[in-house]
Design a protein around this motif. Structure first.
Motif, PDB file in Angstrom:
ATOM      1  N   LEU A 114      41.957 -69.358 -36.595  1.00 26.88           N
ATOM      2  CA  LEU A 114      41.960 -68.466 -35.437  1.00 26.88           C
ATOM      3  C   LEU A 114      41.769 -69.250 -34.142  1.00 26.88           C
ATOM      4  N   LEU A 115      40.849 -70.203 -34.143  1.00 27.07           N
ATOM      5  CA  LEU A 115      40.619 -71.027 -32.955  1.00 27.07           C
ATOM      6  C   LEU A 115      41.854 -71.862 -32.616  1.00 27.07           C
ATOM      7  N   MET A 116      42.584 -72.301 -33.637  1.00 28.36           N
ATOM      8  CA  MET A 116      43.837 -73.030 -33.403  1.00 28.36           C
ATOM      9  C   MET A 116      44.869 -72.126 -32.732  1.00 28.36           C
ATOM     10  N   ALA A 117      44.919 -70.874 -33.170  1.00 21.84           N
ATOM     11  CA  ALA A 117      45.860 -69.919 -32.561  1.00 21.84           C
ATOM     12  C   ALA A 117      45.501 -69.669 -31.103  1.00 21.84           C
ATOM     13  N   VAL A 118      44.214 -69.561 -30.808  1.00 22.14           N
ATOM     14  CA  VAL A 118      43.767 -69.372 -29.427  1.00 22.14           C
ATOM     15  C   VAL A 118      44.128 -70.592 -28.582  1.00 22.14           C
ATOM     16  N   ASP A 119      43.935 -71.775 -29.148  1.00 21.07           N
ATOM     17  CA  ASP A 119      44.294 -73.015 -28.445  1.00 21.07           C
ATOM     18  C   ASP A 119      45.778 -73.033 -28.091  1.00 21.07           C
ATOM     19  N   ARG A 120      46.638 -72.656 -29.045  1.00 25.93           N
ATOM     20  CA  ARG A 120      48.084 -72.643 -28.786  1.00 25.93           C
ATOM     21  C   ARG A 120      48.441 -71.562 -27.764  1.00 25.93           C
ATOM     22  N   TYR A 121      47.736 -70.431 -27.793  1.00 22.62           N
ATOM     23  CA  TYR A 121      47.991 -69.376 -26.812  1.00 22.62           C
ATOM     24  C   TYR A 121      47.710 -69.877 -25.394  1.00 22.62           C
ATOM     25  N   TYR A 216      50.153 -65.261 -32.060  1.00 23.63           N
ATOM     26  CA  TYR A 216      51.463 -65.892 -32.221  1.00 23.63           C
ATOM     27  C   TYR A 216      52.603 -64.959 -31.797  1.00 23.63           C
ATOM     28  N   ILE A 217      52.422 -63.662 -31.968  1.00 25.29           N
ATOM     29  CA  ILE A 217      53.436 -62.712 -31.465  1.00 25.29           C
ATOM     30  C   ILE A 217      53.542 -62.812 -29.947  1.00 25.29           C
ATOM     31  N   ILE A 218      52.375 -62.866 -29.280  1.00 22.91           N
ATOM     32  CA  ILE A 218      52.357 -63.008 -27.812  1.00 22.91           C
ATOM     33  C   ILE A 218      52.987 -64.331 -27.400  1.00 22.91           C
ATOM     34  N   ILE A 219      52.685 -65.401 -28.139  1.00 24.84           N
ATOM     35  CA  ILE A 219      53.233 -66.730 -27.821  1.00 24.84           C
ATOM     36  C   ILE A 219      54.759 -66.707 -27.911  1.00 24.84           C
ATOM     37  N   PHE A 220      55.291 -66.205 -29.018  1.00 29.32           N
ATOM     38  CA  PHE A 220      56.743 -66.210 -29.210  1.00 29.32           C
ATOM     39  C   PHE A 220      57.435 -65.285 -28.205  1.00 29.32           C
ATOM     40  N   ARG A 221      56.831 -64.159 -27.906  1.00 30.06           N
ATOM     41  CA  ARG A 221      57.413 -63.260 -26.895  1.00 30.06           C
ATOM     42  C   ARG A 221      57.431 -63.931 -25.528  1.00 30.06           C
ATOM     43  N   SER A 222      56.353 -64.644 -25.207  1.00 30.75           N
ATOM     44  CA  SER A 222      56.267 -65.325 -23.912  1.00 30.75           C
ATOM     45  C   SER A 222      57.333 -66.407 -23.785  1.00 30.75           C
ATOM     46  N   THR A 239      53.711 -75.046 -37.640  1.00 30.66           N
ATOM     47  CA  THR A 239      52.825 -75.757 -38.560  1.00 30.66           C
ATOM     48  C   THR A 239      51.586 -74.931 -38.840  1.00 30.66           C
ATOM     49  N   HIS A 240      50.964 -74.414 -37.781  1.00 33.10           N
ATOM     50  CA  HIS A 240      49.770 -73.593 -37.948  1.00 33.10           C
ATOM     51  C   HIS A 240      50.076 -72.311 -38.722  1.00 33.10           C
ATOM     52  N   TYR A 288      49.819 -81.046 -42.073  1.00 34.46           N
ATOM     53  CA  TYR A 288      49.494 -81.578 -40.751  1.00 34.46           C
ATOM     54  C   TYR A 288      49.960 -83.021 -40.605  1.00 34.46           C
ATOM     55  N   GLY A 289      49.871 -83.790 -41.684  1.00 36.38           N
ATOM     56  CA  GLY A 289      50.300 -85.190 -41.624  1.00 36.38           C
ATOM     57  C   GLY A 289      51.804 -85.334 -41.488  1.00 36.38           C
ATOM     58  N   ILE A 290      52.569 -84.421 -42.105  1.00 40.11           N
ATOM     59  CA  ILE A 290      54.032 -84.524 -42.089  1.00 40.11           C
ATOM     60  C   ILE A 290      54.624 -83.842 -40.852  1.00 40.11           C
ATOM     61  N   ARG A 291      54.144 -82.643 -40.517  1.00 39.21           N
ATOM     62  CA  ARG A 291      54.772 -81.843 -39.466  1.00 39.21           C
ATOM     63  C   ARG A 291      54.271 -82.167 -38.058  1.00 39.21           C
ATOM     64  N   THR A 292      53.083 -82.758 -37.927  1.00 38.65           N
ATOM     65  CA  THR A 292      52.565 -83.101 -36.603  1.00 38.65           C
ATOM     66  C   THR A 292      52.992 -84.518 -36.263  1.00 38.65           C
ATOM     67  N   ALA A 293      53.923 -84.640 -35.321  1.00 39.87           N
ATOM     68  CA  ALA A 293      54.570 -85.932 -35.043  1.00 39.87           C
ATOM     69  C   ALA A 293      53.569 -87.012 -34.643  1.00 39.87           C
TER      70      ALA A 293
END
Length: 318
Positions: A114-121, A216-222, A239-240, A288-293
């Motif tokens: 959840l905190l990761m989602a807030v960070d991305r928002y 994530y819905i808000i993020i993608f809509r934005s 990834t998240h 996280y190791g594969i998808r996070t560049a």
């Protein structure tokens, strides 16, 4: 029911239906455990060592990595010893302590997502204020209530379980002290325990899942409405989302396995309960190791440097 007749010692007898084949389970679980410890340790080492990864997003990945490397330590070693040497005994106090740590760390898995989602928002929808919003004082204002919620609900579940009387059988058909597996053995009324257990599921993983999904819905809509070219940011979000989806599916499957327990073979129910805690510990560091560049690049660079040093060392010796 008199407390004096209550059992104070239990037998963890998960997978007993397998009989002589039970020790064979040591091999796959042992290798998964080693994979989990090594992969999470490598991921944590890279994040701690590289200053460029000391941003909020990577710190949160480090936190969930700490949870992932710690959680299996509370039940996998004992489970492996049970498979190998048939050591199955555990005291009621030990059972409640194990239950507390396992469920508390499990709660922090979903809360960290959840905190990761807030960070991305904040990073995508409010980039100009990102540093201010993710500064430690403001971040703690959002985090501390979640921590209090997790600790309070898990302690309540464990305390209520500890007050039950166990005057019947003392064999837990599980490989660790899972809440519902212990409560099923009680000889008194367990209505309050079932209700509180149900509420804790809805107030921790389910509510976290709802807030994560909304973020994530808000993020993608934005992103879609503004036409931003936030490919990198969305890649991180995916990834998240993958990690969140896998974690939540396993958690809800494990929860439902006890609600429809009579229709599931006991070994399958035990296996689902183990994997909902153990699988994310094996799965998350790989994703996280594969998808996070940035993380992938540092891991590759570190492995190349290590190989180069070993090659040079061998050349010098010859």
């Amino acid at each position: 029911m008199a407390n004096v007749s209550s059992h104070k010692h239990f037998i963890l007898d998960g997978f007993n239906e397998l009989g002589a084949l039970r020790p064979v389970l040591f091999v796959p679980f042992f290798f998964l455990f080693i994979l989990s410890v090594l992969a999470n340790s490598l991921l944590l080492f890279v994040i701690v060592k590289q200053r460029s990864l000391h941003s909020p997003m990577y710190i949160l990945i480090a936190i969930i990595t700490c949870v992932d490397v710690s959680l299996p330590l509370f039940f996998i070693p004992g489970m492996l010893l049970s498979f190998l040497f048939d050591w199955k005994g555990i005291s009621l106090i030990g059972c409640l302590a194990q239950m507390n740590f396992i469920h508390l760390l499990g709660a922090f898995q979903s809360t960290t997502l959840l905190l990761m989602a807030v960070d991305r928002y904040f990073a995508i929808c409010r980039p100009l204020h990102y540093k201010e919003l993710m500064a430690l004082p403001r971040f703690l204002k959002f985090t501390v209530p979640l921590i209090i919620r997790n600790v309070f609900l898990v302690l309540l579940v464990v305390i209520l379980a500890g007050r039950l009387s166990f005057c019947g059988v003392n064999v837990i058909n599980h490989c660790f002290c899972e809440h519902m597996a212990l409560v099923e053995l009680a000889c008194g009324s367990t209505g309050v325990n079932n209700l509180v257990g149900l509420l804790s599921v809805f107030l921790i993983p389910v509510s976290d899942f709802i807030m994560i999904t909304a973020s994530y819905i808000i993020i993608f809509r934005s992103v879609l409405s503004s036409g931003k070219s936030s490919v990198k940011a969305l890649h991180t979000c995916v990834t998240h989302i993958v990690v969140m989806a896998v974690t939540m599916i396993i958690i809800l499957t494990a929860f439902l396995s006890y609600r429809i327990g009579n229709h599931l073979p006991a070994p399958i129910r035990v296996f689902i309960s183990i994997m909902y805690l153990f699988f994310p510990s094996c799965f998350n560091p790989i994703i996280y190791g594969i998808r996070t560049a940035e993380i992938r690049g540092h891991i590759v660079k570190m492995l190349i440097c290590h190989h180069f040093v070993q090659t040079e060392s061998l050349r010098n010796k010859t």
